[in-house]
Motif scaffolding. Structure first.
Motif, mmCIF file in Angstrom:
data_model
loop_
_atom_site.group_PDB
_atom_site.id
_atom_site.type_symbol
_atom_site.label_atom_id
_atom_site.label_comp_id
_atom_site.label_asym_id
_atom_site.label_seq_id
_atom_site.Cartn_x
_atom_site.Cartn_y
_atom_site.Cartn_z
ATOM 1 N N PRO A 34 0.824 -1.210 0.000
ATOM 2 C CA PRO A 34 0.000 0.000 0.000
ATOM 3 C C PRO A 34 0.857 1.258 0.000
ATOM 4 N N THR A 35 0.397 2.264 -0.686
ATOM 5 C CA THR A 35 1.139 3.523 -0.821
ATOM 6 C C THR A 35 0.877 4.410 0.394
ATOM 7 N N THR A 36 1.987 4.817 1.113
ATOM 8 C CA THR A 36 1.864 5.665 2.317
ATOM 9 C C THR A 36 2.615 6.984 2.172
ATOM 10 N N ALA A 37 3.174 7.221 0.997
ATOM 11 C CA ALA A 37 3.980 8.428 0.801
ATOM 12 C C ALA A 37 3.137 9.686 0.900
ATOM 13 N N ALA A 38 1.970 9.653 0.313
ATOM 14 C CA ALA A 38 1.139 10.865 0.296
ATOM 15 C C ALA A 38 0.667 11.261 1.689
ATOM 16 N N PRO A 39 0.109 10.336 2.489
ATOM 17 C CA PRO A 39 -0.282 10.722 3.859
ATOM 18 C C PRO A 39 0.900 11.197 4.680
ATOM 19 N N SER A 40 2.094 10.566 4.534
ATOM 20 C CA SER A 40 3.260 10.987 5.302
ATOM 21 C C SER A 40 3.683 12.390 4.920
ATOM 22 N N ARG B 224 1.779 14.743 3.752
ATOM 23 C CA ARG B 224 0.757 15.666 4.271
ATOM 24 C C ARG B 224 0.960 15.904 5.761
ATOM 25 N N PHE B 225 1.316 14.857 6.486
ATOM 26 C CA PHE B 225 1.542 14.994 7.936
ATOM 27 C C PHE B 225 2.739 15.909 8.210
ATOM 28 N N GLN B 226 3.794 15.737 7.399
ATOM 29 C CA GLN B 226 4.964 16.596 7.572
ATOM 30 C C GLN B 226 4.647 18.052 7.254
ATOM 31 N N GLU B 227 3.799 18.270 6.267
ATOM 32 C CA GLU B 227 3.400 19.635 5.932
ATOM 33 C C GLU B 227 2.620 20.283 7.083
ATOM 34 N N LEU B 228 1.735 19.461 7.698
ATOM 35 C CA LEU B 228 0.974 19.995 8.831
ATOM 36 C C LEU B 228 1.896 20.359 9.998
ATOM 37 N N ILE B 229 2.895 19.498 10.243
ATOM 38 C CA ILE B 229 3.850 19.787 11.320
ATOM 39 C C ILE B 229 4.630 21.065 11.015
ATOM 40 N N ALA B 230 5.061 21.214 9.765
ATOM 41 C CA ALA B 230 5.816 22.407 9.376
ATOM 42 C C ALA B 230 4.964 23.663 9.514
#
Length: 327
Positions: A8-14, A16-22
């Motif tokens: 399963p592809t998890t790159a996109a959610p990861s 997005r999470f990093q963008e929210l943290i930034a």
């Protein structure tokens, strides 16, 4: 056929999470910068508000006192009321004599008491000493003047510069003790331990190692105490009283002409009523003669300059000593 299993592809959610943290970190940083700028502005404004009365008072005294300031003010005795001219030489000399007497009485006692309070803070005597110092610092100066009147003036039967010096010495003690104690506590314990390890006794360690190391801060405490002593009026009303004919130069010349010894001359200087700049300012400001009211502003200017000179000279001496010690 071979089946292909795809993870399963998890790159996109990861991502997005990093963008929210930034974004969260950026917003927090921006908020902290805004709060920092706001608080810095408040502190600058508070500093300006605190300095306004100081510069206002200095400027107003310079303006009013400078109009009536002249050389005669520093070199002549007062003239009779209603006559123009004259000076406040008697008050300048009286201020110096009373402040010197207070310093001679208060500084040795205050320094020794501060050494004890710093070395033995938790002993019964140390606790009582510190508590008494705090209480004494809050006693009104006029009460101290009444005490000096009962202890010195009443038994002697007359007012004197010595009684005034005794009163201001009591006022100086709390400042000297507390500032000296705090400066001694700032000296590294390794200096004391090293001196004791080399065989030096406790008293020699205190005077030869700890005292020189804390001398700059101790002198600052002396200046604060002297500035308070030089500006006091209430205690001198009950002790020195005031004397417009007080002239140290005349007393010395008369003593020399009469073949008196140095101790007799010193006794005549301190054993008679004396004036001071704050006391003269208080008396002149409430008199109905315009000449005296004008001179009161000049007296205020002289008092301010005198305290300023003491601070400048002492600061220069401290800086010179610091540079000499640093090589």
């Amino acid at each position: 056929m071979t089946a292909t299993i795809t993870a399963p592809t998890t790159a996109a959610p990861s991502t997005r999470f990093q963008e929210l943290i930034a974004q969260n970190q950026a917003s927090r940083l921006a908020r902290r910068k805004i709060i920092n700028t706001l608080m810095l502005s408040v502190t600058v404004l508070a500093t300006i508000l605190a300095l306004i009365p100081l510069f206002w008072i200095i400027g107003y005294v310079l303006y009013q006192g400078g109009r009536y300031f002249n050389l005669d003010l520093l070199t002549q005795l007062p003239k009779p009321m209603g006559m123009a001219g004259g000076g406040v030489l008697h008050a300048i000399q009286g201020t110096i004599i009373i402040t010197l007497l207070g310093s001679v009485l208060a500084i040795p006692i205050g320094v020794l008491a501060a050494f004890y309070a710093a070395r033995y803070p938790n002993t019964p005597l140390g606790i009582v000493l510190r508590f008494s110092t705090d209480v004494l610092s809050g006693v009104p100066s006029i009460v101290i003047g009444l005490f000096a009147y009962a202890v010195i003036v009443k038994p002697m039967g007359h007012y004197s510069a010595l009684a005034g010096g005794f009163a201001v010495a009591i006022l100086m003690l709390p400042t000297i003790i507390r500032t000296t104690e705090e400066m001694i506590k700032l000296v590294p314990h390794t200096l004391r331990e090293g001196s004791l390890a080399l065989g030096a006794p406790e008293w020699k360690t205190s005077l030869s190692v700890i005292f020189p190391a804390a001398l700059n801060g101790i002198i600052t405490g002396f200046l604060l105490a002297i500035a308070r002593a030089a500006g006091e009026t209430a205690p001198l009303l009950f002790t020195a009283l005031g004397n417009e004919r007080y002239d140290v130069g005349m007393i010395i010349r008369n003593g020399i002409s009469q073949n008196q010894g140095i101790f007799q001359i010193l006794n005549r200087i301190v054993d008679q009523p004396a004036d001071s700049l704050p006391l003269t300012l208080w008396k002149y400001a409430q008199q109905p003669y315009p000449e005296r009211v004008q001179q009161s502003w000049a007296v205020a200017l002289v008092l301010m300059i005198l305290v300023l000179l003491v601070n400048i000279i002492s600061r220069v001496w401290v800086e010179m000593r610091k540079r000499r010690l640093q090589g």
